[in-house]
Design a protein around this motif. Sequence first.
Motif, short mmCIF file in Angstrom:
data_model
loop_
_atom_site.label_atom_id
_atom_site.label_comp_id
_atom_site.label_asym_id
_atom_site.label_seq_id
_atom_site.Cartn_x
_atom_site.Cartn_y
_atom_site.Cartn_z
N LEU A 1 -5.79 -6.68 2.57
CA LEU A 1 -5.91 -5.26 2.88
C LEU A 1 -7.28 -5.02 3.51
N ARG B 1 -10.80 -9.01 3.58
CA ARG B 1 -11.87 -8.08 3.27
C ARG B 1 -12.73 -8.71 2.18
N ALA C 1 -6.94 -0.59 0.37
CA ALA C 1 -7.16 -1.12 -0.97
C ALA C 1 -6.95 -0.04 -2.02
N ARG C 2 -7.47 1.14 -1.74
CA ARG C 2 -7.30 2.23 -2.70
C ARG C 2 -5.83 2.65 -2.80
N LEU D 1 -14.70 0.60 -6.17
CA LEU D 1 -13.32 0.90 -5.80
C LEU D 1 -12.50 1.30 -7.03
N PHE E 1 -16.28 -3.95 -5.73
CA PHE E 1 -14.98 -3.88 -6.41
C PHE E 1 -15.01 -2.85 -7.53
N PHE F 1 -4.61 -9.47 -2.34
CA PHE F 1 -5.26 -8.16 -2.29
C PHE F 1 -6.27 -8.09 -1.14
N ARG F 2 -6.94 -9.19 -0.83
CA ARG F 2 -7.98 -9.18 0.19
C ARG F 2 -7.42 -9.12 1.61
N HIS G 1 -3.27 0.78 -2.41
CA HIS G 1 -2.57 -0.21 -3.23
C HIS G 1 -2.79 0.05 -4.72
N THR H 1 0.81 -1.22 0.00
CA THR H 1 0.00 0.00 0.00
C THR H 1 0.85 1.27 0.00
N GLU I 1 -10.92 0.10 3.07
CA GLU I 1 -11.06 0.73 1.77
C GLU I 1 -9.87 1.63 1.48
N TYR J 1 -15.58 -8.64 -1.01
CA TYR J 1 -15.96 -7.81 -2.15
C TYR J 1 -17.10 -8.47 -2.92
#
Length: 258
Positions: free
Chosen positions: A119, A209, A125-126, A219, A216, A116-117, A128, A98, A122, A211
């Motif tokens: 993280l 996390r 994730a953003r 995001l 997704f 990825f999950r 990243h 991230t 939000e 989705y």
Amino acid sequence: METRHGNLYDYPAYYDLVFGSDWKSEFDFLRACFELHARGVVRRLFEPACGTGRLLYRLGAAGFEASGLDLNPRAVAYCNRRLARHALAESAFVGDMTDFRLRRKVDAAFNTINSFRHLQTEQAARAHLECMAAAVRQGGVYLLGLHLTPRGYRGDQESWSARRGHLQVNTHMQTTEYDPRRRLEAFSMSYDVYTPTRAFRLIDEVRFRTYTPTQFNRLLAAVGKFDVAATYDFAYDTQEPIVVDAATEDVVFVLVRK
């Protein structure tokens, strides 16, 4: 059997066996996607959350300039030793997916097995995806694979075994907590490890996390720097793209940098 509580990432040889057996289908899929979806020649590759480098060193041996990062120093050390054994540059480094910046942009990047999950927010994730947008050149691709939450989902469990030489690991995973409102899914993981001289059970927990397709896509829209060029399932067949809907679970998004 002795029981230990710990993190499988701290046992890179076991991690590599548990999650590395299907590397060939992923390897072929990645190369096909680079050809199909990236604009221009693909030479430089990057893998966030590269772990033990099960794909990284094979892509390097195939002629790509491949690098990666991972948060776990033991995994990075294992990956770099592996690269060195194959006369490749020790190009993995310890870093946070991230919060990083590459010295040179890459032509393609990949993250195929749900990392990825990990993280949890939000914001993470953003962050990243913003880092990846800075890392991938315009017209390059980022292949991001994850499990979506299909309609009616209440949890999952799975068991599998893997063997390499005298080492065997039997794995069992089971959902222990699922809260779609909080966007949380927790798994209990147990690994029964057998070597010629000992046997023990490693107990771990993984928190992901969740989705839905809508979450997704929202995001991606918030980041605004990638287009979805194609979607595939975990059969890794570029001849069979899928349409993502409320029932979809396993998906690889081919994201093209705008």
